[in-house]
Design an enzyme around this catalytic site. Sequence first.
Site, PDB file in Angstrom:
ATOM      1  N   CYS A  60      -7.707   9.667  29.254  1.00  0.00           N
ATOM      2  CA  CYS A  60      -7.642  11.127  29.123  1.00  0.00           C
ATOM      3  C   CYS A  60      -7.968  11.687  30.496  1.00  0.00           C
ATOM      4  CB  CYS A  60      -8.666  11.583  28.091  1.00  0.00           C
ATOM      5  SG  CYS A  60      -8.887  13.358  28.015  1.00  0.00           S
TER       6      CYS A  60
ATOM      7  N   CYS B 296      -1.692  14.828  31.897  1.00  0.00           N
ATOM      8  CA  CYS B 296      -2.400  14.799  30.621  1.00  0.00           C
ATOM      9  C   CYS B 296      -1.699  13.705  29.825  1.00  0.00           C
ATOM     10  CB  CYS B 296      -2.266  16.147  29.917  1.00  0.00           C
ATOM     11  SG  CYS B 296      -2.833  16.120  28.201  1.00  0.00           S
TER      12      CYS B 296
ATOM     13  N   ASP C  30      -9.456   8.579  24.123  1.00  0.00           N
ATOM     14  CA  ASP C  30      -8.866   9.888  24.438  1.00  0.00           C
ATOM     15  C   ASP C  30      -9.380  10.871  23.386  1.00  0.00           C
ATOM     16  OD1 ASP C  30      -6.966  11.809  25.586  1.00  0.00           O
ATOM     17  OD2 ASP C  30      -5.773  11.514  23.786  1.00  0.00           O
ATOM     18  N   SER C  31      -9.020  12.133  23.587  1.00  0.00           N
ATOM     19  CA  SER C  31      -9.388  13.143  22.593  1.00  0.00           C
ATOM     20  C   SER C  31      -8.531  13.029  21.327  1.00  0.00           C
ATOM     21  CB  SER C  31      -9.203  14.541  23.192  1.00  0.00           C
ATOM     22  OG  SER C  31      -7.852  14.719  23.556  1.00  0.00           O
TER      23      SER C  31
ATOM     24  N   GLU D 106       0.951  17.526  19.697  1.00  0.00           N
ATOM     25  CA  GLU D 106       0.335  17.131  18.417  1.00  0.00           C
ATOM     26  C   GLU D 106       1.127  17.741  17.249  1.00  0.00           C
ATOM     27  OE1 GLU D 106      -3.418  16.050  17.765  1.00  0.00           O
ATOM     28  OE2 GLU D 106      -3.556  15.116  19.739  1.00  0.00           O
TER      29      GLU D 106
ATOM     30  N   HIS E 215      -1.162  13.324  26.853  1.00  0.00           N
ATOM     31  CA  HIS E 215      -0.296  13.796  25.775  1.00  0.00           C
ATOM     32  C   HIS E 215       1.123  14.096  26.285  1.00  0.00           C
ATOM     33  CE1 HIS E 215      -3.934  14.461  23.388  1.00  0.00           C
ATOM     34  NE2 HIS E 215      -3.200  14.828  22.363  1.00  0.00           N
TER      35      HIS E 215
END
Length: 301
Positions: free
Chosen positions: A88, A216, A25-26, A167, A218
Amino acid sequence: MESQALQSNPSDGTVFDNRPIGVFDSGYGGLTVARALQRRLPEESIVYFGDSARCPYGPRDQAEVDRFVQQICSWLTERDVKMIVIACNTATAAGLVHAQQVFEVPVVGVVEPGARAAAHTTRNRRVGVIATKGTVDSNAYADAIRHIDAGITVFSTATPRFVEIAEMGLRMSEGPIEDFMAEATKVYIRPEFEDIARQYLEPLRRCEIDTLVLGCTHYPLLKALIGGVVGRPVTLVSSADETARDVDHILTRRGAHAEPGHVPTASFFTTGADTEEFRRFGGRVLSRPMDVVEHVDLPAV
Ligand code: DGL
């Protein structure tokens, strides 16, 4: 590295493969998928790659993200992984097909599993999708959902600040603000995060959706925030469990599960400079400690 591929058990002829599954993933988001994999397939080893130095992927051009996908898949195949999970959505939308064409190991993404979960959940056939700009612009979810049920109406909205909030929330959820932490998500939710969420989600609520795809990886970290804003009649679905199920089925069909009783390893790599931070926050997302995180430098593409 000596390959451990496809060894067979001489007593009953069953075939197994103890090589790890590559997951990337990023940043931290893909760890929500890694967590689901570890829960469903506890004997499988994992190599996790978080491209934190180039996060976020969402606002980037699709061609650039496709190059990242090629580069990371090459890096993972050099580590002798037996399959790759693009954990992702943005990277799946931009690079899954190309990666499947180039690499010999099976490559799976997270969009199709998430679309399937949504199509099977909705009753009124009105589905909302929230995702990064890259994923929404690609139309990948709308196409995948309608491929399963052409009668479903899909309403998609880019919610790019949710990546930043997830994040940032991970960084903030220690110390005196612990009280505000949404326990289920392990992410601190500030009052202004709720305002942002309301602005993003109110138009979807008005569309009378009954199912919302967290498009997503996240976003499951913000489940409490998002669920609190959209309210009860809307079911939130994400790709993690469905993707882990797909991985399980692929390994079954290929006879490529790890040997019963295999003691798995989990290795973590990040392009970010702060491996200690990745270890601390990543362990919270994964819900188990990460022993070691190594830094990797990838050349610019
Ligand atoms: N976790 C990524 C996804 O699923 C997106 C985060 C980013 O923008 O890098 O789309």
